[in-house]
Design an enzyme around this catalytic site. Structure first.
Site, mmCIF file in Angstrom:
data_model
loop_
_atom_site.group_PDB
_atom_site.id
_atom_site.type_symbol
_atom_site.label_atom_id
_atom_site.label_comp_id
_atom_site.label_asym_id
_atom_site.label_seq_id
_atom_site.Cartn_x
_atom_site.Cartn_y
_atom_site.Cartn_z
ATOM 1 N N GLU A 112 10.056 -5.103 -19.430
ATOM 2 C CA GLU A 112 11.480 -4.986 -19.681
ATOM 3 C C GLU A 112 11.925 -3.528 -19.733
ATOM 4 O O GLU A 112 11.180 -2.663 -20.197
ATOM 5 C CB GLU A 112 11.843 -5.673 -21.004
ATOM 6 C CG GLU A 112 11.543 -7.158 -21.024
ATOM 7 C CD GLU A 112 11.852 -7.803 -22.363
ATOM 8 O OE1 GLU A 112 11.598 -9.014 -22.506
ATOM 9 O OE2 GLU A 112 12.354 -7.102 -23.273
ATOM 10 N N GLU A 179 18.933 -10.805 -16.525
ATOM 11 C CA GLU A 179 19.136 -11.846 -17.523
ATOM 12 C C GLU A 179 20.451 -11.655 -18.263
ATOM 13 O O GLU A 179 20.726 -10.586 -18.808
ATOM 14 C CB GLU A 179 17.986 -11.877 -18.537
ATOM 15 C CG GLU A 179 18.164 -12.951 -19.604
ATOM 16 C CD GLU A 179 16.934 -13.190 -20.453
ATOM 17 O OE1 GLU A 179 17.006 -14.022 -21.382
ATOM 18 O OE2 GLU A 179 15.902 -12.547 -20.203
#
Length: 261
Positions: A112, A179
């Protein structure tokens, strides 16, 4: 036949399907259903291990579940998440990636972050580790983003996410997960990147989509995000079946003559 990183790099514009799977039976079902890639996500911490977030998930837990998923899906491209702080430095990232690829059987790792992890991504890819990036809502650092909510609504947030995705591509990532970002932002990023994008709560314009196995089958009843489509009310069906088993044992119906030797 299992896809290769090169195949994903040349799949821009195609509608690809990712699905999470955390064990042998779920990965086996995903492969039989024909998905293009399986993600052993650290979301297993919440939907399988019962943690309140993805933060407590350890490398050993990721390795355990990656091994099981690989056994269930030997012919499907498999991506494993690097857990929280496993890529705080390049040395730690290389150590974690080595274990997930060599011991776990993963084909790639996911991490991430954007510009702040670009150097780590570059180091991994230089060492021959395929990397999938992840921008927008980043669950490992959700508390810093104000919780599990839409990212990129404000212009400065959208610019940060776009810059991050471009930095990941420049560092060698073979794709980028987006996302919980606005659909138009995901569309712009998808058009700007040469590598494929994978959407989750990012609208219909990304190159691929990913959902959590337990969400698709309705097996995680605690919370249903707006972007999830349930294709089965699995929790209700499982409870009905288990309830019938309990009743039949207590009433002496099971086991019957046909279940006895």
């Amino acid at each position: 036949m299992r896809r290769t990183v090169k195949a994903f790099r040349t799949s821009k514009g195609k509608r690809l399907v990712y699905l999470t799977a955390y064990d042998y039976p779920s990965a086996r079902l995903a492969e039989r259903a024909g998905v293009d890639a399986i993600l052993v996500g650290d979301s297993l911490g919440m939907v399988v291990l019962g943690y309140p977030s993805t933060v407590p998930v350890t490398l050993e837990e990721m390795l355990h579940h990656t091994k099981a998923a690989r056994r269930g899906a030997p012919e499907t491209f498999l991506v494993a998440d690097l857990p929280y702080l496993a890529y705080a430095t390049l040395d730690r990232a290389l150590f974690a990636a080595e274990r997930l690829l060599k011991e776990g059987g993963a084909d790639a790792v996911k991490l991430e972050g954007g510009e702040e992890v670009a150097e780590i991504v570059q180091g991994l890819t230089r060492a021959g580790v395929p990397v999938l990036g992840h921008m927008g809502l980043t669950p490992q650092t959700a508390s810093l983003l104000g919780g599990y909510k839409l990212q990129g609504k404000r212009p400065e947030e959208a610019e940060r996410i776009l810059r991050g995705a471009l930095a990941l591509e420049a560092a060698g990532a073979y794709g980028v997960v987006l996302e919980m970002v606005p659909a138009l932002l995901a569309k712009e990023i998808t058009e700007r990147l040469a590598v494929h994008t994978v959407g989750i709560g990012a609208g219909p314009h990304t190159d691929a989509q990913v959902l959590v196995f337990h969400d698709v089958l309705g097996l995680y009843g605690e919370f249903q995000p707006r972007f999830v489509k349930r294709y089965l009310e699995g929790e209700r069906l499982f409870l009905e079946a288990l309830g019938q088993y309990v009743r039949e044992v207590r009433e002496g119906v099971f086991p019957g003559q046909e279940h006895s030797f």
